[in-house]
Design a protein around this motif. Structure first.
Motif, PDB file in Angstrom:
ATOM      1  N   UNK A  37     107.287  26.220 -24.548  1.00 44.83           N
ATOM      2  CA  UNK A  37     108.372  25.359 -24.988  1.00 44.83           C
ATOM      3  C   UNK A  37     109.154  24.858 -23.778  1.00 44.83           C
ATOM      4  N   UNK A  38     109.878  23.800 -23.973  1.00 53.26           N
ATOM      5  CA  UNK A  38     110.687  23.252 -22.887  1.00 53.26           C
ATOM      6  C   UNK A  38     111.622  24.321 -22.335  1.00 53.26           C
ATOM      7  N   UNK A  39     112.151  25.166 -23.206  1.00 57.65           N
ATOM      8  CA  UNK A  39     113.094  26.202 -22.776  1.00 57.65           C
ATOM      9  C   UNK A  39     112.437  27.339 -22.004  1.00 57.65           C
TER      10      UNK A  39
ATOM     11  N   UNK B 124     107.298  20.181 -19.934  1.00 62.17           N
ATOM     12  CA  UNK B 124     107.924  18.889 -20.174  1.00 62.17           C
ATOM     13  C   UNK B 124     106.912  17.910 -20.743  1.00 62.17           C
ATOM     14  N   UNK B 125     107.402  17.054 -21.618  1.00 62.01           N
ATOM     15  CA  UNK B 125     106.535  16.015 -22.150  1.00 62.01           C
ATOM     16  C   UNK B 125     106.680  14.733 -21.335  1.00 62.01           C
TER      17      UNK B 125
ATOM     18  N   UNK C   6     101.264  23.858 -24.737  1.00 61.27           N
ATOM     19  CA  UNK C   6     100.133  24.261 -23.895  1.00 61.27           C
ATOM     20  C   UNK C   6     100.302  25.698 -23.396  1.00 61.27           C
ATOM     21  N   UNK C   7      99.289  26.143 -22.655  1.00 58.90           N
ATOM     22  CA  UNK C   7      99.273  27.527 -22.173  1.00 58.90           C
ATOM     23  C   UNK C   7      99.159  27.574 -20.663  1.00 58.90           C
ATOM     24  N   UNK C   8      99.624  28.676 -20.111  1.00 59.80           N
ATOM     25  CA  UNK C   8      99.456  28.982 -18.700  1.00 59.80           C
ATOM     26  C   UNK C   8      99.250  30.483 -18.564  1.00 59.80           C
TER      27      UNK C   8
ATOM     28  N   UNK D 246     103.013  22.432 -14.059  1.00 65.48           N
ATOM     29  CA  UNK D 246     103.614  21.543 -15.062  1.00 65.48           C
ATOM     30  C   UNK D 246     102.686  21.432 -16.261  1.00 65.48           C
ATOM     31  N   UNK D 247     103.222  21.727 -17.425  1.00 65.02           N
ATOM     32  CA  UNK D 247     102.442  21.612 -18.658  1.00 65.02           C
ATOM     33  C   UNK D 247     103.287  20.937 -19.724  1.00 65.02           C
TER      34      UNK D 247
END
Length: 115
Positions: free
Chosen positions: A86-88, A114-115, A16-18, A11-12
């Motif tokens: 992005x959320x998408x 998600x924020x 942000x990055x992963x 979850x980010x």
């Protein structure tokens, strides 16, 4: 028998990055194109990026400039670096290894933005 093992999901927050990792056996890794696909909620599985065993890579247009694929031949691991999430981009991300006579899939790793 597990052939591909993914890791790195989580979850980010947006922006942000992963980095996702996919480790395969040497025999699979050395002879197959490695790639990432994703399945967003309510949608079909879609191609994200791929890299051949010669190191030629391709990234789907919708994530180009944000996502990058690479492979470490010493570690038998392919990576998907995802920046500016992005959320998408929320989806289950699947690793795939394929060639003319082979096709392997990982079980997937969940990425939630998600924020």
């Amino acid at each position: 028998q597990v052939q591909l093992v993914e890791s790195g999901g989580g979850l980010v927050q947006p922006g942000e990055s992963l980095r996702l990792s996919c480790t395969a056996s040497r025999s699979i890794f050395s002879s197959n194109t490695m790639g990432w696909f994703r399945q967003r909620p309510g949608m079909e599985r879609e191609y994200v990026a791929g890299i051949t065993n010669a190191g030629i890579s391709n990234v789907e247009d919708s994530v180009k400039g944000r996502f990058n694929i690479s492979r470490d031949n010493d570690k038998n691991t392919a990576y998907l670096q995802m920046n500016g999430l992005k959320v998408e981009d929320t989806a289950v991300y699947y690793c795939r290894a394929w060639a003319y006579r082979s096709d392997y899939w990982g079980k997937g790793t969940l990425v939630t933005v998600s924020s």
